[in-house]
Design an enzyme around this catalytic site. Sequence first.
Site, PDB file in Angstrom:
ATOM      1  CD  GLU A 112     -12.514  -2.487   2.233  1.00  0.00           C
ATOM      2  OE1 GLU A 112     -11.393  -2.622   1.699  1.00  0.00           O
ATOM      3  OE2 GLU A 112     -13.377  -1.689   1.797  1.00  0.00           O
TER       4      GLU A 112
ATOM      5  CE  LYS B  53      -3.275   4.018   3.201  1.00  0.00           C
ATOM      6  NZ  LYS B  53      -2.938   3.892   1.792  1.00  0.00           N
TER       7      LYS B  53
ATOM      8  CE1 TYR C  71      -2.227   1.384  -7.287  1.00  0.00           C
ATOM      9  CE2 TYR C  71      -3.197   2.892  -5.694  1.00  0.00           C
ATOM     10  CZ  TYR C  71      -3.213   2.269  -6.935  1.00  0.00           C
ATOM     11  OH  TYR C  71      -4.232   2.563  -7.816  1.00  0.00           O
ATOM     12  CG  ASP C  72      -1.064   4.902  -0.458  1.00  0.00           C
ATOM     13  OD1 ASP C  72      -1.957   4.653  -1.281  1.00  0.00           O
ATOM     14  OD2 ASP C  72      -1.136   4.593   0.746  1.00  0.00           O
TER      15      ASP C  72
ATOM     16  CE  LYS D  64      -7.752   3.415   2.607  1.00  0.00           C
ATOM     17  NZ  LYS D  64      -7.332   2.056   2.193  1.00  0.00           N
TER      18      LYS D  64
ATOM     19  CB  SER E  74      -9.999   5.908  -4.894  1.00  0.00           C
ATOM     20  OG  SER E  74      -9.635   6.949  -5.767  1.00  0.00           O
ATOM     21  CG  LEU E  75     -11.541   7.769   0.404  1.00  0.00           C
ATOM     22  CD1 LEU E  75     -11.493   7.430   1.893  1.00  0.00           C
ATOM     23  CD2 LEU E  75     -12.638   8.775   0.125  1.00  0.00           C
TER      24      LEU E  75
ATOM     25  CG  ASP F 160      -5.131  -3.936   3.820  1.00  0.00           C
ATOM     26  OD1 ASP F 160      -5.551  -3.661   2.678  1.00  0.00           O
ATOM     27  OD2 ASP F 160      -4.008  -4.420   4.035  1.00  0.00           O
TER      28      ASP F 160
ATOM     29  CB  CYS G  97      29.696   4.166 -17.580  1.00  0.00           C
ATOM     30  SG  CYS G  97      28.310   3.029 -17.813  1.00  0.00           S
TER      31      CYS G  97
ATOM     32  NE  ARG H  39     -12.580   0.549  -4.748  1.00  0.00           N
ATOM     33  CZ  ARG H  39     -12.861   1.630  -4.022  1.00  0.00           C
ATOM     34  NH1 ARG H  39     -13.299   2.719  -4.617  1.00  0.00           N
ATOM     35  NH2 ARG H  39     -12.710   1.619  -2.723  1.00  0.00           N
TER      36      ARG H  39
ATOM     37  CG  ASP I 133      -2.045  -1.025   1.093  1.00  0.00           C
ATOM     38  OD1 ASP I 133      -2.231  -1.552  -0.020  1.00  0.00           O
ATOM     39  OD2 ASP I 133      -2.712  -1.298   2.104  1.00  0.00           O
TER      40      ASP I 133
END
Length: 819
Positions: free
Chosen positions: A199, A339, A59-60, A141, A105-106, A143, A445, A162, A56
């Site tokens: 949920e 979060k 992703y966030d 929230k 979504s939020l 999960d 390099c 959803r 999560d």
Amino acid sequence: MTTDPNDSALAAPDTLDRPVDQLDDAEASAELLYLADKLAAADRAYYEDSDPELTDAEYDRLRQRNNAVEDAFPHLVLEHSPSQKVGAAPSSDFAKVEHLVPMLSLDNAFSEEDVESFMARMRRFLNLGSDEPFAVTAEPKIDGVSANLLYRNGKLVRAATRGDGRVGEDITANVRMLDDIRDELAGSGWPDEIEIRGEVYMTWEAFEALNAEAERKGTKTYVNPRNTASGSLRQLDPNVTKARPLKFFAYGWGGVSESFATRQSEALELFKSWGLPVNDLIKRCETVEDVIAHYQTIQEARPTLGYDIDGVVYKADRLDYQSRLGIASRAPRWAIAHKFPAEKAETLVEAIDIQVGRTGSLTPVARLKPVSVGGVVVSNATLHNQDYIAGYRRVDGTVQKVTDDIRVGDRVRIQRAGDVIPQVLEVVNPDRQGREDAFVFPDHCPECGSLALRDVDPKTGEEDARVRCTGGLICPAQVQERLKHFVSRRALDIDGLGDKQIALFYERGIVKTPADVFRLPERIAEAGYDPLDTWEGFGETSAQNLFAAIDAKRTSPFARFLNGLGIRHVGDVVARNIAMRFGRWQDFHALMLAAGTVEDGLQDYKRLRHHPDLPERVTLALFEIDTSALDGTDENPWPFPLLEAVRAAGVNLQGKHSEALGERYPAKDDFTAEITRLKPVHDAIRAIEAIDGLGFAAGSSLVAFFEESHNRDVLETLVGQPDGEAGLMQIEDAAQPKQAEDSPVAGKTLVFTGTLSRMTRDEAKARALSLGAKVSGSVSAKTDLLIAGEKAGSKRTKAESLGVKVISEDDWMDMIADL
């Protein structure tokens, strides 16, 4: 070119950890393509396959990065941007169900400051004074997996996932198997039709029991409760769902036939009376302090709840306020998810490796003793750049040394905070005995051996922490992306030769350099392959068309060819401005070639020009001095002739500057040798800096490109030597713009921003250039006019703050209508 969001994942750009305001258009576009691809794949894995590939927090973070880049570069927003959608398309295994009201979504909050800002925004929007009451509900929230339950006349008639927020999957038969979900609502007072939203989740106790049973039977065990709940809810056989111990919490509603409450908290109490399970930790809070306090209470209770939560959701309590606040983009203005912080762990650094990104950036990576962080085993972590390893961090806008340097054998604290890979935060045991030597960052390099130089910030002209390989056209880590750019629409624009074709030819060893593009039939034969028209996906006509398209581009405009070389800080606008300034490719080529063949020229020039004890006005003046007229006398011995020459050039010298010059050049020969040797580099960079909108970053990048012998060899094959033997291509000189007296923009600097609807961005730029204007990609005090399309963002704000005139696209079209 566009990227199909359903294609396999793109390579992660090496700019993801840089501040957004340090990106150029090309870097921002690359990030948005990658993020759209990555987040779409993550959505499919999460919503369709019940097998998330990102945590999560990851992703966030990627969502935040996408939003930040879009805000800064609104003209680059993609049609398939993740900001334009929710979830993923429903699976073909289930019937599709359209929700009465979309399931949004939020937005996320990650700090107390974010929460305070959220509350303040709602008050401002509603025009509420600081003393007027404004309550919110705060709830855990969960999960789990979102479900939408449609009740008509109190009876469950349909249940859906959803999905993409508008259309979900029909899981009615499966939902009926859950003990927590009623087939018929209890009590009274419910509307004739209502979508109850909540949920579906699985407790840890149930999850562990399920895994224990799987182990006993010798079958596959499960990863975590959330994935297991999702997979269980989407079984084609409802009896499998029935055998899984799934639970449900109701938290809201969607479509409803009539009003049934005035507050969120009141509605949830009614849910309880209807027999729907509602979380006991939901609380109505009157102030920001109450909200934060309840967040902390829930966070402290998190380990003992028995089920997974990943934050706290806040919602405006009054439903009339929710209605007034409405929706912004894909998320409501009246709700936000606060979060929990990313999880951390400690482990050992076993090695430090250098990875070369597709744009040539050298990124250090810590190889770690594997450790579990938030349920994910981590064995690699980013060290970002050379300065980060040394313990420097950006604090309040400046880079400061705040911690010990990171070395092999150190015990470090790591964090999964949403980066593509986790990051090392700090060294835990810097005082240990027998600590290894400090890590030495390479200056060449590791992939191709080309010189690796610290990047230059195009806004400040100062070196930053990023080190880049200069062998772009031959470096194995970069060459495939460089080839794709070389043939792309903004560069040579070879029809039929796109990303997939370049990838195919590269993987088969046929196209390794840009020159190979123009020798494609011969390269196919040399590699021992059958003719192209016999390959899968090609036929006689398509092969002939491709060869013809390649031949048609053997003659290329100056600007397109220069842009196609993929030189750092030299995109399409910069390349066009350079082409207009020089006119003849041969003149530009000769100037850069002379600079690039000075051994160690750029490094030595940068050291001189950015001398710690000499201001730039002094070092620039040194190159304007006639060295033949510097002979001293007994009365005026060296270095006085040099100091007098500098003053004659209009530069005032302080005593410390005079002393520094004398120490650097103890004799005339020292001065003459260095200035004569570095003059070609100086001339090349100053020629670029003389072009409006360009600076040291572009000039030094060009010289660095020509300094690399591999790049010079590629160029010689492509275009030959200046005024010498020709190559595979011919470069057209740039047509000089007509400085028409009746052109209102002749000689002015223009910037286009936002989404243009009446012409493409390329057309707009080309039209402006044809009218004698200069086109820049960024706003500065030198900008004369900003043309703002739809969704104009930060550039418009900056232009207004600088007093730059701003006009609309329609105004622009009217301005040039008769020209």
